[in-house]
Design a protein around this motif. Structure first.
Motif, PDB file in Angstrom:
ATOM      1  N   LEU A  27       2.238  -5.164   3.090  1.00 42.27           N
ATOM      2  CA  LEU A  27       1.362  -5.658   2.029  1.00 42.27           C
ATOM      3  C   LEU A  27       0.119  -6.330   2.586  1.00 42.27           C
ATOM      4  O   LEU A  27      -0.650  -6.930   1.847  1.00 42.27           O
ATOM      5  N   SER A  28      -0.093  -6.254   3.896  1.00 42.56           N
ATOM      6  CA  SER A  28      -1.232  -6.928   4.505  1.00 42.56           C
ATOM      7  C   SER A  28      -2.512  -6.147   4.252  1.00 42.56           C
ATOM      8  O   SER A  28      -2.506  -4.941   4.037  1.00 42.56           O
ATOM      9  N   ASP A  29      -3.627  -6.854   4.284  1.00 47.95           N
ATOM     10  CA  ASP A  29      -4.964  -6.262   4.165  1.00 47.95           C
ATOM     11  C   ASP A  29      -5.184  -5.532   2.848  1.00 47.95           C
ATOM     12  O   ASP A  29      -6.043  -4.665   2.750  1.00 47.95           O
ATOM     13  N   LEU A  30      -4.398  -5.860   1.824  1.00 48.41           N
ATOM     14  CA  LEU A  30      -4.522  -5.113   0.579  1.00 48.41           C
ATOM     15  C   LEU A  30      -5.178  -5.918  -0.536  1.00 48.41           C
ATOM     16  O   LEU A  30      -5.296  -5.448  -1.646  1.00 48.41           O
TER      17      LEU A  30
ATOM     18  N   GLU B  22      -2.983   3.264  -0.158  1.00 52.16           N
ATOM     19  CA  GLU B  22      -3.315   2.167   0.757  1.00 52.16           C
ATOM     20  C   GLU B  22      -2.083   1.621   1.467  1.00 52.16           C
ATOM     21  O   GLU B  22      -2.198   0.901   2.462  1.00 52.16           O
ATOM     22  N   ARG B  23      -0.890   1.950   0.961  1.00 54.70           N
ATOM     23  CA  ARG B  23       0.337   1.443   1.565  1.00 54.70           C
ATOM     24  C   ARG B  23       0.755   2.223   2.811  1.00 54.70           C
ATOM     25  O   ARG B  23       1.728   1.869   3.455  1.00 54.70           O
TER      26      ARG B  23
ATOM     27  N   THR C  46      -5.444   5.175  -5.270  1.00 48.76           N
ATOM     28  CA  THR C  46      -5.229   3.755  -4.953  1.00 48.76           C
ATOM     29  C   THR C  46      -5.753   2.871  -6.070  1.00 48.76           C
ATOM     30  O   THR C  46      -6.763   3.186  -6.709  1.00 48.76           O
ATOM     31  N   GLU C  47      -5.065   1.758  -6.274  1.00 42.30           N
ATOM     32  CA  GLU C  47      -5.537   0.726  -7.199  1.00 42.30           C
ATOM     33  C   GLU C  47      -6.031  -0.495  -6.444  1.00 42.30           C
ATOM     34  O   GLU C  47      -6.380  -1.509  -7.037  1.00 42.30           O
ATOM     35  N   SER C  48      -6.062  -0.405  -5.131  1.00 39.83           N
ATOM     36  CA  SER C  48      -6.469  -1.545  -4.309  1.00 39.83           C
ATOM     37  C   SER C  48      -7.969  -1.782  -4.395  1.00 39.83           C
ATOM     38  O   SER C  48      -8.761  -0.848  -4.531  1.00 39.83           O
ATOM     39  N   GLU C  49      -8.352  -3.060  -4.305  1.00 41.91           N
ATOM     40  CA  GLU C  49      -9.761  -3.433  -4.234  1.00 41.91           C
ATOM     41  C   GLU C  49     -10.119  -3.990  -2.864  1.00 41.91           C
ATOM     42  O   GLU C  49     -11.224  -4.472  -2.643  1.00 41.91           O
ATOM     43  N   SER C  50      -9.179  -3.927  -1.932  1.00 39.98           N
ATOM     44  CA  SER C  50      -9.404  -4.434  -0.582  1.00 39.98           C
ATOM     45  C   SER C  50     -10.400  -3.551   0.161  1.00 39.98           C
ATOM     46  O   SER C  50     -10.234  -2.328   0.241  1.00 39.98           O
ATOM     47  N   GLU C  51     -11.448  -4.172   0.715  1.00 39.50           N
ATOM     48  CA  GLU C  51     -12.450  -3.405   1.460  1.00 39.50           C
ATOM     49  C   GLU C  51     -11.823  -2.728   2.672  1.00 39.50           C
ATOM     50  O   GLU C  51     -12.146  -1.583   3.000  1.00 39.50           O
ATOM     51  N   VAL C  52     -10.922  -3.446   3.371  1.00 40.22           N
ATOM     52  CA  VAL C  52     -10.283  -2.879   4.557  1.00 40.22           C
ATOM     53  C   VAL C  52      -9.481  -1.633   4.179  1.00 40.22           C
ATOM     54  O   VAL C  52      -9.573  -0.593   4.835  1.00 40.22           O
ATOM     55  N   ALA C  53      -8.704  -1.729   3.113  1.00 45.66           N
ATOM     56  CA  ALA C  53      -7.881  -0.592   2.696  1.00 45.66           C
ATOM     57  C   ALA C  53      -8.748   0.581   2.258  1.00 45.66           C
ATOM     58  O   ALA C  53      -8.474   1.741   2.606  1.00 45.66           O
TER      59      ALA C  53
END
Length: 734
Positions: A521-524, A605-606, A632-639
């Motif tokens: 779950l990191s960087d997400l 992203e996972r 993906t539903e992530s908003e993390s820039e890294v992901a």
């Protein structure tokens, strides 16, 4: 006499040794010297308090300028102490709500080392209940300079009773206690590479005068780690060359020639070249030990099968060890199909040159298992494909000549060696991996193996287009399922990959993958842990009701299905009776359905970069172009950057380097014990490429001259101590 093995409790007070042992796993002098400062700060930089921020952890050498005490309003009998400390330019308040024990020590004019967390209080920076160490009034200026004139190492605390400055004091005592420290690294190597001695290295790590000393010592640390690994790999390489085995050569007019004659496609130039190299290895009287790596879909299985047929031609057998039953069954089906009547030796309609391909897994029925064991032991089966069941004690072979290990990183050294031990003589070993390996990783983890690489795709393979789909946009999601339907109505098939199974066994449990590993779950970004992940059962149910997919057949595949159910699903999908297969990553490697043209990865992203590349390789394996949609539903820039990188290139080697820069090396190397003390602690496989090359050159020269390190007993002891059983497995699981 104090040396690296001396218990720390014999050198420092129990009040210091106890917390370090309990909280930091530091038990000996050597353990402490490997417990490195996490950073270093110049006293001048420390005492410049003008740029503090809320929550900063500071360690400052300062003078007490003013001290006041006053009763606490809520407790009149208890006095609060407030001291103002200064670096000469900026003041910071130090507060103790109970002055007892401090009011006679913190007096105006004394110097001290203060460590604490900065907080803002009424417009003033404040350290509340900091740890501190004062310099005695009679201490000489030279002793004060010891704190103010050199770098201050900052350690992780070892519990509340062992703040960073107390750990630093332990370092002082330990270094002062060491009388001599024999160096395991040969003097000629140190001189050639300009490396400091062992004692000097530890001195510069724990009591440096300047940053160049620290960097010089860290360079030695990294070199030590690289040299140790390369020395072990060099020893294994030499030991392998000393082994003797039966040369295996294909015979004229034999099984290999018959197979080549019936291949419906041409081998690529790369496949031919690698096959020739392997054939030359197999013809030697010492065992082959070769790594075959290649892009997804580059045709490694055909190369491995041709090697197996060479061994069968010489009267031997081959075993293929696969990490999952799905992959083992897939290999069994694909090799049987490629061989045709050549896989029906002794059967009605089978070729006179033929052999048998037998499948052996742990979940087979008793009758099927007994039959497979008999075929392996009698030699009737020239090829035995299986999972971990192959390495069990009661499994025997008539004449095992070649071991092929698929997806090396899924197996430990003990498992591979157990299979090798089943040969009358040491068998040849071919290790395959579909995860492209950067050169430095190959040198560090597979340095005891020769390496062959397939870079071109077989003729007829189609390109794969990849796109990132925002799962929060209903129009994009709807278009995704329409696109899947369009491919299905053209007669093609689709994979939908989910990170979870979503069955009753997961209710209330942490989010895990097929292997029971917790999902990363990191960087997400914020809220990632709270988001409900898509699961196989939920998504399959939703797709059954999806209007765009009306009339299409949806199947389910995951690791908890019974083996016969998994096999049935894969057979149905391969036969085309399932249009959309909703699956976990159980289809990540080896699964080959040329008619599948589209893949949707939910919660993309996972997954790691290399894993996404592997998954994507399941489509585009036929004549029609492939499509991979990363939802993906992530908003993390890294992901999102990671997913964009996967979408932009199909070059697995560049993606592997990206993976290495974004994740811990141990994770990329694949061993679950990578987080243990057996992992790479100081070495960065990308940053330290030149250093690894130097260590490889030096270690190979040393081991070639002295294979058992008899003239270098300290180095031999160092390697034995550093590479226990788990760490040896780490090296070979790469």
């Amino acid at each position: 006499m104090v040396d690296l093995s001396t218990p720390l409790a014999k050198v420092v007070a129990p009040g210091s040794a106890g917390p370090l042992a309990k909280n930091r796993d530091v038990h000996t002098v050597g353990d402490f010297l490997e417990f490195l400062p996490r950073r270093y700060v110049q006293p001048g930089e420390l005492t410049d308090l003008g740029e503090l921020a809320e929550g900063d952890e500071v360690v400052v050498v300062a003078r007490v300028r003013q001290v006041t005490t006053r009763p606490l309003p809520s407790r009149p009998r208890q006095r609060m102490l407030t001291a103002v400390i200064t670096d000469g330019r900026t003041d910071v308040e130090v507060t103790f709500f109970n002055a007892r024990g401090h009011e006679h020590r913190l007096v105006q004019g004394v110097h001290g080392l203060f460590a604490g967390t900065v907080k803002a209080f009424r417009g003033t920076w404040q350290l509340t209940h900091p740890d501190y160490q004062l310099f005695a009034e009679e201490e000489s200026q030279e002793a004060v300079n010891r704190y103010t004139g050199r770098l201050v190492p900052i350690y992780l605390p070892a519990g509340r009773s062992m703040p960073p400055w107390k750990v630093r004091t332990v370092g002082e005592v330990v270094l002062d206690s060491l009388e001599s420290l024999p160096d395991h690294l040969p003097a000629e190597v140190r001189e050639r590479r300009g490396l400091p001695g062992l004692r000097e290295m530890y001195e510069h790590l724990h009591r440096p005068e300047n940053l160049p000393q620290v960097e010089h010592a860290r360079h030695r640390l990294r070199y030590d780690e690289a040299f140790t690994v390369q020395a072990v790999l060099a020893q294994r390489r030499l030991a392998n060359e000393d082994l003797r085995t039966t040369p295996r050569r294909a015979r004229p007019g034999g099984l290999l020639e018959a197979f080549d004659a019936k291949l419906p496609f041409e081998l690529t130039d790369g496949q031919r070249a690698v096959s020739e190299t392997i054939a030359a290895d197999l013809a030697q009287s010492h065992p082959m030990h070769r790594l075959l790596q290649g892009e997804v879909g580059s045709g490694k299985t055909v190369v491995a099968l041709r090697a197996m047929l060479s061994v069968i031609d010489s009267g031997g057998q081959a075993a293929l060890l696969a990490p999952t039953e799905v992959l083992a069954a897939q290999h069994h089906r694909s090799m049987t199909a490629m061989l045709g009547d050549l896989a029906e030796g002794g059967l009605l309609g089978g070729s006179d040159l033929g052999t048998r391909v037998t499948l052996l897994t742990g979940s087979q029925s008793t009758a099927a298992r007994r039959k497979a064991l008999l075929e392996a032991a009698s030699g009737e089966a020239g090829i035995v494909v299986g999972t971990h069941a192959l390495i069990q004690e009661h499994v025997s072979f008539f004449d095992l000549g070649l071991v092929v290990v698929d997806e090396q990183h899924r197996f430990g050294v003990e498992q591979r060696d157990a299979l090798r031990s089943k040969g009358n003589q040491p068998p040849h070993v071919l290790v395959m991996t579909a995860t492209p390996i950067p050169r430095t990783v190959a040198m560090t983890v597979f340095g005891d193996m020769e390496t062959s690489t397939l870079t071109e795709l077989p003729r007829g393979r189609s390109p794969i287009a990849s796109h990132v789909v925002p799962g929060t946009n209903p129009r994009w999601v709807q278009r995704t399922w329409q696109r899947v339907a369009e491919e299905a109505r053209k007669g093609h098939q689709a994979y939908v990959v989910c990170p979870r199974i979503g069955d009753a066994a997961e209710t209330g449990a942490p989010m895990v993958d097929d292997d029971g590993e917790a999902l990363d779950l990191s960087d997400l970004g914020e809220g990632a842990a709270a988001r409900e992940l898509h699961s196989v059962h939920t998504v399959a149910a939703e797709l059954e009701d999806e209007p765009a997919l009306e009339g299409l057949t949806v199947g389910v595949l995951h690791g908890r299905l019974a083996p016969e159910d998994k096999d049935a699903v894969m057979r149905d999908f391969a036969a085309g009776t399932i249009d959309v297969l909703v699956s976990t990553t159980v289809i990540e490697v080896g699964v080959d359905v040329p008619n599948a043209t589209v893949m949707v990865v939910m919660d993309a992203e996972r997954f790691g970069v290399s894993q996404l590349h592997q998954l994507r390789g399941r489509v585009g394996r036929g004549s029609a172009p492939g499509l991979c949609l990363l939802m993906t539903e992530s908003e993390s820039e890294v992901a999102l950057e990671r997913l964009a990188a996967v979408a932009e290139t199909t070059d697995g080697f560049s993606l592997a380097r990206l993976d290495l820069t974004q994740r811990r090396e141990g994770d990329v190397l694949g061993a679950r014990q990578s987080g243990s003390r057996g992992g790479l602690r100081h070495l960065s496989l990308l940053r330290d490429e030149d250093l690894i090359l130097q260590a490889r050159e030096d270690a190979l020269a040393l081991v070639t001259d002295d294979p058992q390190l008899e003239r270098h007993p300290l180095l031999r002891q160092r390697i034995a101590a550093a590479l226990d059983e788990e760490q040896a497995a780490y090296l070979e699981r790469g």
